[in-house]
Write a protein that holds these residues in place. Structure first.
Motif, PDB file in Angstrom:
ATOM      1  N   ALA A 175      29.131  29.209  23.777  1.00  0.00           N
ATOM      2  CA  ALA A 175      29.735  30.545  23.785  1.00  0.00           C
ATOM      3  C   ALA A 175      30.869  30.610  24.803  1.00  0.00           C
ATOM      4  O   ALA A 175      31.985  31.037  24.481  1.00  0.00           O
ATOM      5  N   ILE A 176      30.599  30.142  26.016  1.00  0.00           N
ATOM      6  CA  ILE A 176      31.633  30.197  27.055  1.00  0.00           C
ATOM      7  C   ILE A 176      32.866  29.399  26.645  1.00  0.00           C
ATOM      8  O   ILE A 176      34.001  29.850  26.781  1.00  0.00           O
ATOM      9  N   THR A 177      32.626  28.197  26.104  1.00  0.00           N
ATOM     10  CA  THR A 177      33.755  27.353  25.741  1.00  0.00           C
ATOM     11  C   THR A 177      34.592  27.995  24.637  1.00  0.00           C
ATOM     12  O   THR A 177      35.824  27.983  24.689  1.00  0.00           O
ATOM     13  N   LEU A 178      33.918  28.542  23.646  1.00  0.00           N
ATOM     14  CA  LEU A 178      34.665  29.136  22.540  1.00  0.00           C
ATOM     15  C   LEU A 178      35.483  30.331  23.014  1.00  0.00           C
ATOM     16  O   LEU A 178      36.654  30.470  22.664  1.00  0.00           O
ATOM     17  N   ILE A 179      34.865  31.168  23.843  1.00  0.00           N
ATOM     18  CA  ILE A 179      35.592  32.319  24.369  1.00  0.00           C
ATOM     19  C   ILE A 179      36.823  31.847  25.139  1.00  0.00           C
ATOM     20  O   ILE A 179      37.929  32.342  24.973  1.00  0.00           O
ATOM     21  N   MET A 180      36.595  30.818  25.959  1.00  0.00           N
ATOM     22  CA  MET A 180      37.679  30.334  26.782  1.00  0.00           C
ATOM     23  C   MET A 180      38.796  29.723  25.943  1.00  0.00           C
ATOM     24  O   MET A 180      39.978  29.951  26.184  1.00  0.00           O
ATOM     25  N   MET A 181      38.418  28.950  24.932  1.00  0.00           N
ATOM     26  CA  MET A 181      39.436  28.323  24.080  1.00  0.00           C
ATOM     27  C   MET A 181      40.249  29.400  23.369  1.00  0.00           C
ATOM     28  O   MET A 181      41.468  29.299  23.242  1.00  0.00           O
ATOM     29  N   ARG A 182      39.560  30.427  22.907  1.00  0.00           N
ATOM     30  CA  ARG A 182      40.262  31.498  22.212  1.00  0.00           C
ATOM     31  C   ARG A 182      41.246  32.178  23.156  1.00  0.00           C
ATOM     32  O   ARG A 182      42.405  32.392  22.822  1.00  0.00           O
ATOM     33  N   TYR A 183      40.764  32.458  24.370  1.00  0.00           N
ATOM     34  CA  TYR A 183      41.613  33.123  25.350  1.00  0.00           C
ATOM     35  C   TYR A 183      42.826  32.263  25.681  1.00  0.00           C
ATOM     36  O   TYR A 183      43.953  32.746  25.715  1.00  0.00           O
ATOM     37  N   LEU A 184      42.582  30.969  25.879  1.00  0.00           N
ATOM     38  CA  LEU A 184      43.687  30.077  26.242  1.00  0.00           C
ATOM     39  C   LEU A 184      44.698  29.957  25.112  1.00  0.00           C
ATOM     40  O   LEU A 184      45.893  29.895  25.355  1.00  0.00           O
TER      41      LEU A 184
END
Lengths: 284, 430, 296
Positions: C279-288
């Motif tokens: 979850a954290i990684t996906l959120i972060m990738m989306r944000y980036l």
């Protein structure tokens, strides 16, 4: 309107003495632990305990000689080199192939497989240790370097595929390959002759990342290599520590012998890596 | 530079293609698994022995085996103490593992129940009860008891002499001794409390004197292991009295940032006058400071007496029931179970004693001060009777004491926490 | 489809096969087996004839202090590492991209810590940060008339001390990746900015940073994922202590599974953790990637 750009420009071009001085100071601080590691290797236990940071009284390589012998260095170095080279080659070749296949096809299945690899980045794969151990045992690979190599390839290919994939998509032109197909080249031929050579910069990155990981990995060799003739460097270091060790002066030379090849490797690759990655490994 | 790198990669590529078996027209073949395990080719039988101590700690013994049993090659595998249990449990569970398994008493019971260990009762008669009981289950012997271990409090004789101090004979005197040293500007006691072990042992040393030694508490440890008794109901007064060492600042929060190794350094170089440890440290101490004069005193309680040392049978050597060479393993264990074998074993573990009947070794001078304690037979490690989960329990207890030392918990909570962990661990089943 | 297209498709699939095989066999399968173990009574005492226990093991997680501490520490550690490794690495890279006389030497020195194994780093920093009379940093502090700092023994700062050692080790690594990226930025962009009169600082924000997005992406995401999974350096430096103050998810997992023998609860730990990292990684990738779109 006319003067400001010039002054700004001149300020930029002036040699940044202060900056360099600060950076050198910072580098010196960063270097202290490494310095400590190195000077300790030349001291006697007494000297190390009393004057930890001073320069050694003399350049006595006796500690190194003892470490060399205690570790059976040539053997462990060979084992570590075999494991590292084979794993890194496996990771580079298989990942480049897979990334190429995945980048050039876009069926749902291919996309699913790509995401499966991506998910692997996030999995703490150490968590599957119990099953992994049983599997290696069932395959009859216990206590062989192959076991470590295979596991390294299995876990190392995810990040590599990720890097290769984005590079191929962004910077390997399809046109060349298509004309090759027209000329009747098969897929493997096209890949090896046309695409693979273009991957050089990212290969350098993957090779460095994987080499650092594999060389410094301790868990897999510990689990899967049991007899001493198959030991890798870190295992041999550990075997010489024991439960209650304090003899830094014999331990540190081992640590140094353990990282020396890696340092040499980095110094050799450094220039290439920065240049190579610049060619576009990070597009994507 | 650039050229060299390109060359490197061309070579790399060539090797990799060879490895993968890639030619121009097919994808790739996988290197086939299964050819990896090399079986021994020579006529020598290889027997693997795994242990958590340095090879140095058994080197004379290994040399003796090599000499006496020329057709057997013992392959020594060192596994660090932190990983030892994980690795061995995983290996044994997968039906492999070393031929000779080094075990603690609790591990031997655990593995014996799971059928991992060979019954070696044939050797039982050679050992006396104190040694073999902890390695027996259901009347069968599963490991031969090694040279015993013990821990007490080392002190620097020169520092004591210089200030006219004497080793204590009660805990109150011990506190006074700490005070005297501190007043002189000397660190009374070094402790590597970054590890959970030393406080665990130090406090139990007091508990043994004050609580466990009493006849009515003879079975307390067994009952605690089974869940019939609780630490929080029984140990609080004793551990609280012991914690005077913390309240008075002789053990302090700073020590949570100190390793075993650094504590040894402090003691060996005379920066600290006392240090809680055992015989295995002696060699390292002498290496750091060849001129140091060391003696030892035991843990004391409120009343004078011979005191107690924490300790027990050392490592047990057990035979893996899945070993491919059971006869060779038995030959090795048999050799260790002779006076000659014990002598060789002792040689690298001086200070300990043998459990083999009729074998006695002379105590080195460094342990003169605990002679009376040995004579009284006051050597004991409570957790050896805590059952299968002892290792996790002492770790919990020690870590809770770290919280006490750090000021974020009380003795009562620490003991209660250990009780809770014991209850939780009973979910593991038996 | 004619035969030739077929052959091509088959060839592409064969290309994927080796990596997939290794990956599935040695990573995916062992990991998936955890999902199975997490609903059984698999412990060190019960290894065969496992029975299904439903979500019991998961229920246990909720009351677990160890999990809560581990989760908190892992996230804190990962966030700190991501932020500082990225920002400090970026600063170093920008400075070392300039024409300094000692540039190559400095680059090597800053990168050098990355070649050490966690084992070595643990030894070195454990010694340097010790509060004993031989702890080098504290000796220095005392010489300066300052008090000792209990880097690894004070429960409130131990985790930050670990982060510090890891920044020491990995900032140079981030720097190298940023340097590579910096060299791909066409120099004429700076000249254009020069003519526009942008200060060095403005140039950095307007020209450099947006073009650094790819490398920032790689560094930030790998630092985050690596940070969440951290364990070896923790074991080497503090072993989760003092008390359980520096336990992370992975060390808590190791403790529960291997030290205590609850393979089943450890597996449940792993499953929950996998979900969190994902979850954290996906959120972060989306944000980036949104950031990437915005600045392009």
């Amino acid at each position: 309107m006319t003067t400001r750009p010039y002054s700004a420009k001149r300020r930029l071009r002036r040699y940044p003495w202060i900056l360099e001085a600060i950076l050198i100071l910072l580098a010196a601080v960063v270097f202290v632990p490494v310095y400590y590691l190195i000077v300790t290797t030349f001291k006697s236990p007494e000297e190390a305990a009393l004057h930890p940071l001073s320069l050694p009284a003399g350049l006595d390589f006796g500690n190194y000689a003892a470490a060399w012998e205690a570790m059976v260095y040539p053997r462990v170095l060979a084992n570590t080199a075999i494991v590292t080279i084979a794993s890194v080659i496996g990771i580079v070749v298989f990942s480049a192939m897979a990334a190429y296949g995945l980048a050039r096809r876009s069926h749902t299945l291919h996309r699913a497989i790509f995401y499966l690899f991506l998910a692997g980045l996030m999995v703490p794969f150490q968590m599957g240790l119990v099953s992994l151990y049983k599997l290696i045992n069932a395959l009859g690979l216990m206590d062989s370097l192959l076991a470590v190599i295979f596991v390294n390839i299995g876990s190392g290919c995810t990040i590599a595929i990720f890097l290769f994939h984005s590079f191929i998509q962004s910077s390997v032109p399809l046109e060349l390959e298509e004309s090759a197909f027209m000329d009747g080249c098969s897929v493997p031929k096209t890949f090896w002759l046309i695409a693979f050579p273009l991957l050089k910069p990212v290969i350098a990155t993957v090779a460095i990342v994987s080499t650092l990981n594999v060389w410094n990995d301790f868990m897999n060799p510990l689990l899967f290599l049991q007899s001493r003739e198959h030991n890798v460097i870190l295992l041999e270091v550990f075997r010489n520590i024991g439960q209650f060790s304090v003899d830094w002066t014999s331990l540190f030379p081992m640590l140094m012998l353990g990282v020396a090849p890696l340092m040499a490797f980095y110094l050799f690759m450094q220039k290439y890596m920065i240049k190579g990655v610049a060619a576009g490994a990070l597009k994507g | 530079m650039r050229k060299a790198s390109i060359t490197l990669f061309v070579v790399l590529m060539a090797i990799s293609m060879a490895l993968a078996g890639c030619s121009g027209n097919n994808g790739s073949n996988l290197p086939n698994g299964g050819e990896g395990s090399e079986k021994e080719t020579a006529e020598k039988v290889k027997v693997r022995l795994a242990y958590w101590n340095k090879e140095d700690s058994v080197k004379t013994l290994l040399a003796l085996i090599a000499k006496k049993l020329p057709d057997i090659e013992v392959e020594y595998q060192f596994i660090d103490n932190k990983q030892y249990d994980n690795i061995i449990a995983t290996q044994l569970a997968a039906g492999s593992g070393p031929d000779i398994v080094s075990v603690s008493p609790s591990a031997s019971t655990k593995y014996a129940k799971l059928g991992y260990l060979q019954d070696i009762s044939a050797l039982a008669d050679r050992y006396n009860d104190a040694g073999k009981n902890v390695y027996s289950a259901d009347g069968k012997l599963y490991a031969i008891p090694g040279i015993s271990w013990f821990e007490g409090i080392f002190y620097n004789v020169d520092i004591f002499d210089q200030y006219g101090l004497k080793p204590p004979s009660t805990f109150a005197e011990e506190l006074a001794l700490h005070k005297a040293l501190k007043d002189k500007g000397i660190k009374p006691q070094a402790m590597g409390a970054k590890s959970w072990e030393p406080m665990m042992k130090s406090s139990m040393g007091y508990v043994m004197n004050e609580f466990l030694a009493k006849p009515e508490n003879k079975d307390f440890d067994v009952q605690f292991g089974q869940g019939a008794k609780k630490l929080a109901d029984s140990w609080v007064p004793a551990v609280e009295q012991w914690s005077a060492l913390i309240q008075d600042g002789y053990l302090n929060e700073e020590m949570l940032g100190i390793d075993y190794d650094q504590a040894l350094d402090e003691f060996a170089t005379g920066k600290a006058a006392m240090w809680e440890s055992g015989p295995w440290a002696m060699e390292a101490i002498k290496k750091k400071n060849p001129n140091i004069k060391v003696n030892m005193f035991p843990f004391y309680g409120s009343q004078p007496g011979p005191g107690w040392l924490i300790g027990g049978p050392g490592v047990g050597f057990a035979a893996n029931s899945k070993s491919a060479h059971p006869e060779a393993v038995m030959k090795v264990l048999d050799l260790i179970s002779t006076p000659e074998g014990q002598q060789a074993f002792w040689n690298d573990n001086k200070g300990g004693s043998s459990y083999l009947k009729g074998v006695e070794f002379e105590m080195p001078a460094e342990y003169e001060g605990v002679k009376e304690t040995f004579k009284a037979g006051n050597v004991y490690a409570p957790w050896n009777n805590w059952g299968d989960n002892a290792q996790s329990l002492i770790e919990e207890y020690g870590k809770r004491l770290q919280e006490v030392l750090g000021g974020s918990s009380s003795v009562g909570d620490a003991l209660k926490g250990t009780d809770e962990k014991r209850a939780e661990l009973s979910d593991l089943g038996s | 489809m004619n035969q030739r297209t077929w052959k091509r498709e088959l060839n592409y699939s064969l290309f994927i096969a080796p990596a997939l095989l290794f990956y599935v066999l040695f990573s995916v399968y062992p990991f998936l087996s955890m999902f199975y173990y997490s609903v059984t009574d698999y412990t060190v005492r019960k290894i065969t004839n496992l029975s299904f226990v439903g979500l019991d093991n998961y229920k246990h997680l909720f009351g677990s202090d160890l999990l809560r501490t581990g989760l908190k520490n892992s996230i804190l550690y990962a966030v700190l590492m991501t932020v500082f490794q990225t920002s400090l690495g970026l600063v170093l890279a920008v400075f070392l991209d300039r024409k300094l006389a000692t540039r190559n030497l400095l680059r090597s020195v800053f990168f050098m810590p990355a070649v050490f194994s966690p084992l070595i780093v643990g030894f070195l920093w454990g010694y340097l940060m010790s509060t004993s009379d031989y702890g080098l940093i504290n000796q220095g502090l005392e010489a300066l008339g300052l008090g000792k700092i209990n880097f690894l023994g004070d429960k409130d700062i131990a985790l930050y001390s670990i982060v510090f050692t890891q920044l020491w080790q990995w900032t140079g690594w981030a720097m190298v990746i940023f340097l590579a990226n910096l060299q791909s930025i066409p120099k004429d962009l700076y000249e254009a900015a020069d003519i526009d009169g942008a200060s060095g600082w403005k140039q950095f924000w307007r020209v450099t940073l947006p073009l650094m997005q790819p490398s920032v992406n790689v560094v930030a995401v790998t630092a985050m994922i690596g940070g969440l999974k951290v364990f070896d350096i923790i074991l080497a430096l503090t072993d989760g202590g003092p008390g359980n103050a520096t336990q992370t998810i992975m060390t808590a997992y190791i403790k529960t599974s291997f030290n205590e023998g609850f393979y089943n609860r450890g597996a449940a730990f792993g499953v929950v953790f996998f979900g969190i990292v994902m979850a954290i990684t996906l959120i972060m990738m989306r944000y980036l990637s949104k950031w990437g779109e915005k600045i392009r």
